[in-house]
Design a protein around this motif. Structure first.
Motif, mmCIF file in Angstrom:
data_model
loop_
_atom_site.group_PDB
_atom_site.id
_atom_site.type_symbol
_atom_site.label_atom_id
_atom_site.label_comp_id
_atom_site.label_asym_id
_atom_site.label_seq_id
_atom_site.Cartn_x
_atom_site.Cartn_y
_atom_site.Cartn_z
ATOM 1 N N ILE A 166 -29.862 42.445 -61.482
ATOM 2 C CA ILE A 166 -29.883 42.553 -62.947
ATOM 3 C C ILE A 166 -29.476 41.219 -63.568
ATOM 4 C CG2 ILE A 166 -28.764 43.607 -64.949
ATOM 5 C CD1 ILE A 166 -28.546 46.199 -63.234
ATOM 6 N N VAL A 167 -28.385 40.651 -63.083
ATOM 7 C CA VAL A 167 -27.887 39.390 -63.642
ATOM 8 C C VAL A 167 -28.875 38.259 -63.399
ATOM 9 C CG1 VAL A 167 -26.098 37.621 -63.414
ATOM 10 C CG2 VAL A 167 -25.461 40.039 -63.498
ATOM 11 N N GLU A 168 -29.391 38.173 -62.187
ATOM 12 C CA GLU A 168 -30.207 37.025 -61.812
ATOM 13 C C GLU A 168 -31.633 37.077 -62.341
ATOM 14 O OE1 GLU A 168 -29.040 34.378 -60.573
ATOM 15 O OE2 GLU A 168 -27.080 35.040 -59.882
ATOM 16 N N SER A 169 -32.199 38.264 -62.470
ATOM 17 C CA SER A 169 -33.630 38.332 -62.816
ATOM 18 C C SER A 169 -33.996 39.480 -63.748
ATOM 19 C CB SER A 169 -34.458 38.474 -61.537
ATOM 20 O OG SER A 169 -34.238 39.754 -60.959
ATOM 21 N N TRP A 170 -33.012 40.195 -64.284
ATOM 22 C CA TRP A 170 -33.297 41.367 -65.098
ATOM 23 C C TRP A 170 -34.151 42.380 -64.336
ATOM 24 C CZ3 TRP A 170 -33.664 36.407 -67.093
ATOM 25 C CH2 TRP A 170 -32.722 36.053 -68.060
ATOM 26 N N LEU A 171 -33.952 42.433 -63.023
ATOM 27 C CA LEU A 171 -34.742 43.305 -62.130
ATOM 28 C C LEU A 171 -36.228 42.981 -62.199
ATOM 29 C CD1 LEU A 171 -32.947 46.761 -62.307
ATOM 30 C CD2 LEU A 171 -33.322 45.365 -60.271
ATOM 31 N N ARG A 172 -36.527 41.692 -62.279
ATOM 32 C CA ARG A 172 -37.917 41.225 -62.207
ATOM 33 C C ARG A 172 -38.019 40.223 -61.066
ATOM 34 N NH1 ARG A 172 -40.411 43.335 -66.350
ATOM 35 N NH2 ARG A 172 -39.219 43.825 -68.214
ATOM 36 N N ASN A 173 -39.225 40.075 -60.568
ATOM 37 C CA ASN A 173 -39.431 39.193 -59.422
ATOM 38 C C ASN A 173 -40.028 37.879 -59.922
ATOM 39 O OD1 ASN A 173 -39.269 38.974 -56.526
ATOM 40 N ND2 ASN A 173 -41.486 38.963 -56.501
ATOM 41 N N TYR A 174 -39.147 36.948 -60.302
ATOM 42 C CA TYR A 174 -39.622 35.732 -60.949
ATOM 43 C C TYR A 174 -40.501 34.897 -60.027
ATOM 44 C CZ TYR A 174 -36.745 36.126 -65.141
ATOM 45 O OH TYR A 174 -36.197 36.508 -66.336
ATOM 46 N N GLU A 175 -41.659 34.536 -60.548
ATOM 47 C CA GLU A 175 -42.583 33.677 -59.817
ATOM 48 C C GLU A 175 -42.327 32.196 -60.102
ATOM 49 O OE1 GLU A 175 -45.712 32.043 -57.631
ATOM 50 O OE2 GLU A 175 -44.761 33.997 -57.500
ATOM 51 N N PRO A 176 -42.211 31.767 -61.347
ATOM 52 C CA PRO A 176 -41.993 30.328 -61.555
ATOM 53 C C PRO A 176 -40.573 29.934 -61.171
ATOM 54 C CG PRO A 176 -41.888 31.494 -63.643
ATOM 55 C CD PRO A 176 -42.307 32.504 -62.606
ATOM 56 N N GLU A 177 -40.389 28.652 -60.936
ATOM 57 C CA GLU A 177 -39.052 28.132 -60.679
ATOM 58 C C GLU A 177 -38.353 27.989 -62.030
ATOM 59 O OE1 GLU A 177 -39.788 24.562 -58.524
ATOM 60 O OE2 GLU A 177 -40.342 25.618 -56.692
ATOM 61 N N VAL A 178 -37.294 28.782 -62.230
ATOM 62 C CA VAL A 178 -36.635 28.775 -63.530
ATOM 63 C C VAL A 178 -35.303 28.038 -63.500
ATOM 64 C CG1 VAL A 178 -37.785 30.881 -64.302
ATOM 65 C CG2 VAL A 178 -35.612 31.048 -63.088
ATOM 66 N N ASP A 179 -34.781 27.758 -62.326
ATOM 67 C CA ASP A 179 -33.536 27.000 -62.198
ATOM 68 C C ASP A 179 -33.626 26.214 -60.900
ATOM 69 O OD1 ASP A 179 -30.997 25.986 -62.272
ATOM 70 O OD2 ASP A 179 -30.003 27.849 -61.716
ATOM 71 N N LEU A 180 -33.940 24.922 -61.033
ATOM 72 C CA LEU A 180 -34.199 24.092 -59.863
ATOM 73 C C LEU A 180 -35.311 24.732 -59.036
ATOM 74 C CD1 LEU A 180 -30.484 23.126 -59.073
ATOM 75 C CD2 LEU A 180 -32.212 21.789 -60.298
ATOM 76 N N HIS A 182 -40.573 37.476 -52.120
ATOM 77 C CA HIS A 182 -41.001 38.719 -51.466
ATOM 78 C C HIS A 182 -39.808 39.673 -51.540
ATOM 79 C CE1 HIS A 182 -42.027 41.526 -48.256
ATOM 80 N NE2 HIS A 182 -43.261 41.074 -48.324
ATOM 81 N N LYS A 183 -39.969 40.780 -52.245
ATOM 82 C CA LYS A 183 -38.807 41.607 -52.580
ATOM 83 C C LYS A 183 -38.049 42.101 -51.361
ATOM 84 C CE LYS A 183 -41.209 42.979 -56.748
ATOM 85 N NZ LYS A 183 -41.848 44.069 -57.493
ATOM 86 N N LYS A 184 -38.736 42.561 -50.346
ATOM 87 C CA LYS A 184 -38.041 43.072 -49.160
ATOM 88 C C LYS A 184 -37.275 41.951 -48.466
ATOM 89 C CE LYS A 184 -37.143 46.019 -45.727
ATOM 90 N NZ LYS A 184 -36.626 45.206 -44.634
ATOM 91 N N ARG A 185 -37.911 40.808 -48.293
ATOM 92 C CA ARG A 185 -37.230 39.699 -47.620
ATOM 93 C C ARG A 185 -36.051 39.198 -48.452
ATOM 94 N NH1 ARG A 185 -42.851 38.146 -46.514
ATOM 95 N NH2 ARG A 185 -43.331 38.898 -44.413
ATOM 96 N N PHE A 190 -47.075 44.850 -54.607
ATOM 97 C CA PHE A 190 -45.846 45.169 -55.349
ATOM 98 C C PHE A 190 -44.736 44.197 -54.978
ATOM 99 C CE2 PHE A 190 -41.655 47.152 -54.883
ATOM 100 C CZ PHE A 190 -41.351 47.414 -56.203
ATOM 101 N N MET A 191 -44.612 43.899 -53.688
ATOM 102 C CA MET A 191 -43.499 43.075 -53.228
ATOM 103 C C MET A 191 -43.627 41.618 -53.630
ATOM 104 S SD MET A 191 -42.309 44.465 -49.561
ATOM 105 C CE MET A 191 -42.958 46.027 -49.028
ATOM 106 N N THR A 192 -44.825 41.177 -53.970
ATOM 107 C CA THR A 192 -45.028 39.756 -54.262
ATOM 108 C C THR A 192 -45.580 39.501 -55.662
ATOM 109 O OG1 THR A 192 -47.237 39.855 -53.267
ATOM 110 C CG2 THR A 192 -45.427 39.219 -51.832
ATOM 111 N N ARG A 193 -45.786 40.529 -56.457
ATOM 112 C CA ARG A 193 -46.386 40.376 -57.782
ATOM 113 C C ARG A 193 -45.505 39.531 -58.693
ATOM 114 N NH1 ARG A 193 -45.634 42.848 -62.755
ATOM 115 N NH2 ARG A 193 -47.498 43.029 -64.060
ATOM 116 N N PRO A 194 -46.080 38.528 -59.383
ATOM 117 C CA PRO A 194 -45.299 37.769 -60.349
ATOM 118 C C PRO A 194 -44.861 38.660 -61.519
ATOM 119 C CG PRO A 194 -47.315 36.605 -59.791
ATOM 120 C CD PRO A 194 -47.436 37.998 -59.233
ATOM 121 N N GLU A 195 -43.604 38.585 -61.887
ATOM 122 C CA GLU A 195 -43.091 39.301 -63.052
ATOM 123 C C GLU A 195 -42.220 38.312 -63.805
ATOM 124 O OE1 GLU A 195 -41.027 42.762 -61.531
ATOM 125 O OE2 GLU A 195 -42.502 42.843 -59.927
#
Length: 199
Positions: A92-106, A128-131, A44-49
């Motif tokens: 919410i602003v940075e990721s829409w409460l998703r854990n982005y895997e690809p590099e989307v800004d630099l 890693h969401k907790k970290r 859960f903490m590391t899943r790409p979203e």
């Protein structure tokens, strides 16, 4: 301020001791774990979203679980609704409460679009969401970037959007304040049913 991992007290303990006093520090080890029916695994903490979009009343299961996890970590650090609102609004602003895997800004990634090149941790740690939450708060030993408690230890006296901007340094500083009502709604919906998470 950085504290070595080899010191007797962790950076987290030192900050919490200063914020809440010795009695809270002594109680840190006795906090309840997450509810037995709510297990946040390493997967859960590391899943790409990677799907984009946020609508408060149309959140999918992953967005809801991410919101609840942020609340659980906030409670695990014995922080309050104000800290949760700042943290949730930022995610919410940075990721829409998703854990982005690809590099989307630099080289940015994760819930808060933290950049390894700016001291937030490694490629894996910012995803890693907790970290990532700990780093945003200024309680992550893996991160050298200043977080919320470093930059605004009196954050309760700040406008929440301004506190978020102090950490993020965004080119669009007004966006965090716009999401504070949504963040407060998430706290009201879920906080009573989410136990502190400390692992």
């Amino acid at each position: 301020m950085l504290v070595s991992a080899t010191t007797a007290l962790s950076r987290r303990h030192l900050i919490l001791a200063g914020a809440f006093g010795a009695t809270s520090l002594a109680a840190l080890g006795s906090l309840a774990p997450a509810r037995a029916d709510e297990v946040w695994t390493e997967e859960f903490m590391t899943r790409p979203e990677t799907r984009e979009g946020f609508a408060l009343d149309a959140m999918d299961d992953w967005q809801v679980e991410n919101a609840k996890f942020v609340i659980a970590v906030i409670k695990g650090h014995e922080l309050d609704e104000q800290a949760a609102a700042i943290t949730l609004a930022t995610a919410i602003v940075e990721s829409w409460l998703r854990n982005y895997e690809p590099e989307v800004d630099l080289d940015s990634g994760g819930l808060f679009q933290q950049r390894p090149s700016m001291g937030w941790g490694t490629y894996d740690e910012v995803r890693h969401k907790k970290r990532a939450i700990d780093a945003f708060l200024g309680l992550g030993d893996h991160s050298s970037a200043p977080g919320l408690l470093d930059l605004s230890p009196d954050f309760r006296e700040w406008a929440p959007g301004e506190a978020a901007q102090a950490v993020q340094g965004s080119a669009y500083p007004d966006r965090y304040a716009e999401q504070i009502p949504a963040a407060q709604t998430l706290w009201e919906r879920y906080s009573a049913d989410v136990d502190p998470y400390t692992d």
